[in-house]
Design a protein around this motif. Structure first.
Motif, PDB file in Angstrom:
ATOM      1  N   ASP A  33       0.813  -1.209   0.000  1.00  0.00           N
ATOM      2  CA  ASP A  33       0.000   0.000   0.000  1.00  0.00           C
ATOM      3  C   ASP A  33       0.852   1.267   0.000  1.00  0.00           C
ATOM      4  O   ASP A  33       0.449   2.283  -0.565  1.00  0.00           O
ATOM      5  N   SER A  97      -8.844   1.267   4.423  1.00  0.00           N
ATOM      6  CA  SER A  97      -8.754   1.190   2.961  1.00  0.00           C
ATOM      7  C   SER A  97     -10.079   1.536   2.296  1.00  0.00           C
ATOM      8  O   SER A  97     -10.130   2.275   1.310  1.00  0.00           O
ATOM      9  N   ALA A 101     -11.089   4.949  -0.164  1.00  0.00           N
ATOM     10  CA  ALA A 101     -11.725   4.911  -1.487  1.00  0.00           C
ATOM     11  C   ALA A 101     -12.953   5.804  -1.564  1.00  0.00           C
ATOM     12  O   ALA A 101     -13.407   6.153  -2.669  1.00  0.00           O
ATOM     13  N   LEU A 165      -3.732  -0.407 -12.202  1.00  0.00           N
ATOM     14  CA  LEU A 165      -5.082  -0.150 -11.678  1.00  0.00           C
ATOM     15  C   LEU A 165      -5.573   1.236 -12.064  1.00  0.00           C
ATOM     16  O   LEU A 165      -6.741   1.407 -12.419  1.00  0.00           O
ATOM     17  N   ALA A 169      -8.746   1.159 -14.382  1.00  0.00           N
ATOM     18  CA  ALA A 169      -9.927   1.401 -13.548  1.00  0.00           C
ATOM     19  C   ALA A 169      -9.914   2.846 -13.045  1.00  0.00           C
ATOM     20  O   ALA A 169     -10.167   3.773 -13.801  1.00  0.00           O
ATOM     21  N   SER A 170      -9.605   3.039 -11.771  1.00  0.00           N
ATOM     22  CA  SER A 170      -9.512   4.394 -11.199  1.00  0.00           C
ATOM     23  C   SER A 170      -8.652   4.316  -9.949  1.00  0.00           C
ATOM     24  O   SER A 170      -8.311   3.233  -9.472  1.00  0.00           O
ATOM     25  N   TRP A 171      -8.322   5.488  -9.383  1.00  0.00           N
ATOM     26  CA  TRP A 171      -7.461   5.507  -8.206  1.00  0.00           C
ATOM     27  C   TRP A 171      -8.111   4.820  -7.006  1.00  0.00           C
ATOM     28  O   TRP A 171      -7.410   4.337  -6.110  1.00  0.00           O
ATOM     29  N   HIS A 172      -9.443   4.750  -6.994  1.00  0.00           N
ATOM     30  CA  HIS A 172     -10.131   4.128  -5.859  1.00  0.00           C
ATOM     31  C   HIS A 172      -9.690   2.677  -5.657  1.00  0.00           C
ATOM     32  O   HIS A 172      -9.654   2.175  -4.525  1.00  0.00           O
ATOM     33  N   TRP A 173      -9.330   2.013  -6.759  1.00  0.00           N
ATOM     34  CA  TRP A 173      -9.032   0.583  -6.674  1.00  0.00           C
ATOM     35  C   TRP A 173      -7.672   0.278  -6.060  1.00  0.00           C
ATOM     36  O   TRP A 173      -7.427  -0.864  -5.674  1.00  0.00           O
ATOM     37  N   ILE A 174      -6.802   1.279  -5.929  1.00  0.00           N
ATOM     38  CA  ILE A 174      -5.542   1.007  -5.234  1.00  0.00           C
ATOM     39  C   ILE A 174      -5.798   0.791  -3.737  1.00  0.00           C
ATOM     40  O   ILE A 174      -4.964   0.203  -3.034  1.00  0.00           O
ATOM     41  N   LEU A 176      -9.298  -0.249  -2.721  1.00  0.00           N
ATOM     42  CA  LEU A 176     -10.310  -1.304  -2.668  1.00  0.00           C
ATOM     43  C   LEU A 176      -9.718  -2.697  -2.847  1.00  0.00           C
ATOM     44  O   LEU A 176     -10.295  -3.684  -2.372  1.00  0.00           O
ATOM     45  N   ILE A 177      -8.548  -2.786  -3.488  1.00  0.00           N
ATOM     46  CA  ILE A 177      -7.936  -4.101  -3.679  1.00  0.00           C
ATOM     47  C   ILE A 177      -7.538  -4.733  -2.345  1.00  0.00           C
ATOM     48  O   ILE A 177      -7.384  -5.949  -2.227  1.00  0.00           O
TER      49      ILE A 177
END
Length: 523
Positions: A33, A97, A101, A165, A169-174, A176-177
């Motif tokens: 992270d 996390s 997001a 990612l 996709a979007s920055w949110h997924w860094i 949400l993963i």
């Protein structure tokens, strides 16, 4: 200590590997992270309309939270038990996390990153404690090699994963993963970790906490402000560093008075722990500080994308994967004082190439050098940690791993800030281009124009090719000069490494409830 650890010291059995799997999942989340977010800083700038200094607090806030919570981990592990505390840390990190997001402002994101850091700060020292207790002293080296994989691959995999990612996709997924990984780790921990058997409650050192945690946070705040301020003379740098330093020094003198201090500095009477900690600190300043600049060279000088820069760093991780399992086995059989110096020389040999970088240095040469550096790094970090913890009793392991993590956190922050300041000061000496200014109205230098031309092609179109070429050469020379400092510090690590044990260490075989009057000192 488990009977398994006593009966089968030569190899890691299935029960121990099952526990190691839990810890590795937590370590992957915590370490990955940090590097994933570093890739997203430009995205945060454009999304939230913030300056680089503001979005950098998404990294700094996380670091300060780590520094604040790590000292509490040793006491809490003894008081509440490692299983329930580890699961609590997983929940904090995963919830943090999810909240990250959902952030709508940069202030919210920084706040949620602090919450995330409170969980992440406990994961590594708790993981080291759980694994050391599970394996027993004879197998610490092999087990640390397992834990070391995410520690070394995080800086390589993070930029690759983060870049991918954000692109698809979007920055949110860094953030949400982390949710599915956290959920799996939580269920896994519930079934895999042994039931807690916490020790009788010790009095909590409130006075020590009031000195150490704010002291570390204040000191690291000053250090983290150094790259932006550019000088130690800035009030936001020297004042928090001074106040933090005074609090930490006050804690050092105070900590020998209470029976159960927040951080047990008495462990440093163990010569082996002391030498290993000093070696690890110098190594971390040298490598972690300069290591952050390797992908920056590919981005700012060579114009590579974030994803490609991450891929170019992969040879370093491959090299570490080759030597780390070997180093883990050797650490259980051969004194590390006979192996670590050779690993450091390998690291220095690979590092030297980067002191010679230019605008067109061969990628084959650079990737080969990163591979050699990985070989050296894989044979250095985890054997040193193994040596540090090997002669501690089971009761002391939680406190010893806390000491190691704090020293590593401080050293990493100091190294990163120091290298960033050296590079920034080098770049600021570049010639100014008449009539050209930055978006903030400041005069633009040739080096600044060269770096900016990768993101804004119009700049390259406005400038004569020779001006742009001079800018790129100046940037490359600035990186080379900074890498010279890292190379010198890597060689300096050989000095404390000379005092690492050169004779076979006798592991402390005391049972969990047996606590000696003083730590065992190995010469």
């Amino acid at each position: 200590m488990s009977s398994q650890a006593q009966a089968a010291p030569a190899k890691l059995d299935a029960a121990v590997l099952k526990i190691a799997g839990v810890v590795v999942l937590g370590a992957i989340m915590s370490i990955l992270d940090v590097t994933v977010v570093s890739v997203a800083l430009p995205t945060f700038q454009s999304t939230f309309g913030a300056t680089y200094a503001e979005v950098a607090w998404t990294m700094t806030g996380y670091t300060l939270a780590l520094a604040t919570v790590i000292p509490l981990t040793g006491w809490a592990a003894d008081r509440f038990g490692t299983k329930r505390l580890y699961m609590t840390a997983l929940v904090l990190f995963t919830v943090g996390s999810v909240l990250c997001a959902t952030a709508d402002t940069i202030g919210q994101l920084v706040g949620y990153r602090v919450l995330q850091g409170l969980g992440g700060g406990m994961l590594m020292p708790l993981g080291m404690t759980i694994m050391t207790r599970a394996a027993g002293p004879e197998r610490i080296g092999r087990l640390m090699a397992v834990l070391g994989i995410p520690m070394l691959l995080g800086p390589i995999g993070g930029p690759i994963l983060g870049g991918w990612l954000i692109d698809v996709a979007s920055w949110h997924w860094i953030f949400l993963i982390n949710v599915p990984i956290g959920a799996i780790a939580l269920v896994y921990a519930w079934f895999a970790l042994e039931k807690d058997n916490p020790e009788p409650s010790e009095s909590f050192d409130f006075l020590g906490m009031l000195m150490l945690s704010p002291g570390l946070a204040s000191f690291l705040y000053g250090v983290s402000s150094l790259p932006e301020a550019g000088s130690f003379s800035a009030t936001k740098v020297w004042l928090p560093m001074l106040l933090g330093g005074l609090l930490v020094i006050g804690f050092v003198f105070y900590s020998f008075k209470p029976k159960h201090p927040l951080l047990d500095l008495r462990l440093f009477t163990n010569r082996n722990l002391t030498v290993s900690t000093v070696t690890l600190a110098v190594f971390t300043i040298a490598f972690m500080g300069a290591g952050l600049l390797f992908p920056s060279y590919f981005l700012q000088v060579r114009g590579e994308s974030t994803l490609h820069a991450g891929l170019l760093m992969a040879p370093q991780g491959i090299g570490a994967m080759v030597t780390m399992p070997i180093a883990g086995v050797l650490a259980d059989k051969i004194p590390i004082g006979r192996t670590v110096p050779f690993a450091l020389l390998l690291l220095a040999a690979g590092f030297f190439t980067f002191t010679q970088v230019g605008t067109d240095t061969s990628y084959v040469l650079l990737c080969g050098s990163l591979f050699v550096m990985g070989l050296g790094m894989g044979g250095t970090m985890m054997p040193i940690m193994t040596s540090a913890l090997k002669t501690l009793t089971n009761h002391e392991v939680a406190r010893g791993s806390t000491l190691l993590n704090i020293m590593q956190q401080i050293a990493g922050s100091v190294g990163s800030a120091m290298m960033s300041v050296i590079l920034t000061n080098q770049l600021n000496d570049s010639a100014v281009i008449p009539g050209l200014t930055t978006p903030t109205g400041e005069p633009m230098t040739e080096a600044g124009a060269a770096i900016a031309s990768h993101q804004v092609p119009q700049i390259a179109e406005q400038l004569p090719p020779d001006v742009l070429q001079r800018g790129f050469e100046f940037v490359a020379d600035s990186f080379a000069t900074t890498f010279w400092v890292g190379f010198a510090l890597t060689l300096a690590t050989l000095i404390p490494a000379y005092f690492l044990p050169r004779q076979r260490q006798a592991p402390n075989l005391l049972e969990p409830d047996a606590t000696p009057a003083a730590p065992i000192v190995m010469h």
